[in-house]
Motif scaffolding. Structure first.
Motif, PDB file in Angstrom:
ATOM      1  N   TYR A  55      30.915  37.382  38.765  1.00 47.66           N
ATOM      2  CA  TYR A  55      32.009  38.298  38.415  1.00 47.66           C
ATOM      3  C   TYR A  55      32.179  38.393  36.893  1.00 47.66           C
ATOM      4  O   TYR A  55      33.293  38.427  36.387  1.00 47.66           O
ATOM      5  N   GLU A 204      38.037  44.695  40.219  1.00 42.03           N
ATOM      6  CA  GLU A 204      38.100  44.415  41.651  1.00 42.03           C
ATOM      7  C   GLU A 204      38.369  45.666  42.458  1.00 42.03           C
ATOM      8  O   GLU A 204      37.955  45.779  43.620  1.00 42.03           O
ATOM      9  N   THR A 375      33.347  45.294  47.212  1.00 39.40           N
ATOM     10  CA  THR A 375      34.756  45.239  46.828  1.00 39.40           C
ATOM     11  C   THR A 375      35.594  45.683  48.022  1.00 39.40           C
ATOM     12  O   THR A 375      36.067  44.877  48.790  1.00 39.40           O
TER      13      THR A 375
END
Length: 408
Positions: A55, A204, A375
């Protein structure tokens, strides 16, 4: 007797987690044992191209030699003092990080969520001490579909019910407005507003990039209304988008900057709140702290990270390779990809829902040696290490094309 980890298969290790590990994640069924650069290897020796990079915590790849050397050198000297004492690594880290970001003072913490919590505290203290908001009435305006972490206070202003449900009562003091909507932001900000807290790009949510001029508008509005602009660059910052910070795409300087993930080089958790002196200066001894924040090991690694960014090499790579990524995704538009958003080496890719969910596409890519993560719905995100090569990117996009073709 439990077999040693190196003698157990991926399936063995996944089964072993089930009864003893909290089920707060749903990872892909791959068990990574080794890594180097943009590649990881599982316990059976299968190799995968890492197109997620923790991430964005692994912007500089797995085990970047300069960062590993900095950690090794510091491990031989000193790892922790707590902030009860000074240490010989912290001043340089703070000085160089402040210079890199164009701000004045650094509050070192550990995780991204801690940086967000700390930024909220600093903004509220500033509102009471400097702006003159009556005690207990400070508000912070945030954007819908945000992701700033999962602590109790942070999920209090999330619009993701998976993150919120079952965790109340929630912390008051937040107003939620639509992202990329300056009119709604204008209406929400009043004399009680301590700050506007936004992600320059919502990661996100699917790598949502606001309209050109939005960040400039947020900066102008917060100045005019007399409140702070807090930019959460925990995912978007430190080279990911082709600039040191995503706000630089509009030449914007926030009052408060939140950093994390890549600041620790994928080695140790390092985060920071970086701010103007008149904002950070509201904190006094005992009003905030962290035993591990600013520890010598973290400061040594963080300084090495800043050193990599000071050269500009990684920002240039993300910018140049971002063109390769965009071109490859554009070629897939209408061929399984219904749309995408990309900036630098970061993309949210919307797959035709008829071909599968984001989770299903991620699993198919995993079986072909490419690691990504979904996501929401049928959207996957691509965020390879900034050390990835153009050929590796093209290969990954070719594999995506193959997987989408098979799904059709």
């Amino acid at each position: 007797m439990t077999a040693p980890a190196h003698a157990r298969t991926s399936a063995d290790l996944i089964r072993a987690e089930e009864p003893v590990l909290a089920h707060n994640y749903h990872p892909l069924p791959v068990v990574v044992a080794r890594a180097e650069g943009a590649w990881v290897e599982d316990v059976e020796g299968r190799r995968y191209l890492d197109m997620l990079a923790g991430y964005s915590a692994l912007n500089f790849g797995h085990r970047h030699p300069a960062l590993i050397q900095a950690a090794h050198d510091q491990l031989d000297r000193l790892t922790l003092t707590s902030r009860a004492f000074h240490n010989d690594r912290l001043a340089e880290f703070a000085e160089r990080l402040a210079a890199l970001t164009g701000l004045d003072m650094v509050l070192p913490m550990n995780t991204g969520a801690e940086a967000v919590e700390s930024g909220i505290k600093v903004a509220r203290k500033w509102a009471y001490d400097v702006k003159g908001v009556p005690e207990g009435q400070a508000t912070i305006v945030v954007a819908a579909d945000n992701f700033h972490g999962r602590t109790t206070t942070i999920v209090s202003f999330s619009t993701d019910e998976t993150a919120r449900a079952g965790f109340g009562p929630f912390t008051p003091g937040f107003r939620i407005v639509p992202y990329n909507d300056l009119a709604a932001l204008e209406e929400a900000v009043d004399e009680t507003t301590a700050a506007v807290l936004i992600e320059p790009i919502q990661g996100e949510a699917g790598v949502i990039i606001p309209d050109e001029g939005y960040l400039t508008g947020v900066r102008e509005l917060t100045r005019r209304k007399g409140c702070l602009f807090i930019a959460d660059e925990i995912q978007s910052g430190l080279g990911r988008t082709g600039r040191t910070l995503a706000v630089e795409h509009e030449s914007v300087v926030p009052d408060v900057l939140l950093l994390g993930k890549a600041l620790g080089g994928g080695i140790v958790p390092v985060s920071a709140v970086v701010a103007r002196r008149e904002v950070m200066g509201v904190l006094g001894p005992g009003e905030h702290g962290s035993t591990f924040g600013g520890n010598p090991l973290a400061a040594a690694v963080g300084t090495a990270v800043v050193g990599l960014l000071e050269t500009g090499e990684f920002q240039r790579r993300a910018d140049e390779l971002g063109l390769v990524l965009r071109e490859g995704l554009e070629a897939l538009r209408g061929h399984g990809v219904s749309g995408f958003r990309a900036r630098g080496l970061w993309a949210g890719v919307d797959v035709d829902p008829a071909l599968g969910t984001g989770r299903e596409i991620s699993e198919r890519l995993m079986r072909e040696g490419i690691l990504v993560k979904d996501t929401h719905g049928s959207t996957i995100r691509l965020a390879p290490p900034l050390t990835v090569t153009a050929d590796e990117l093209r290969s990954a996009l070719g594999t995506l094309e193959k997987v989408l073709g098979q799904a059709g």
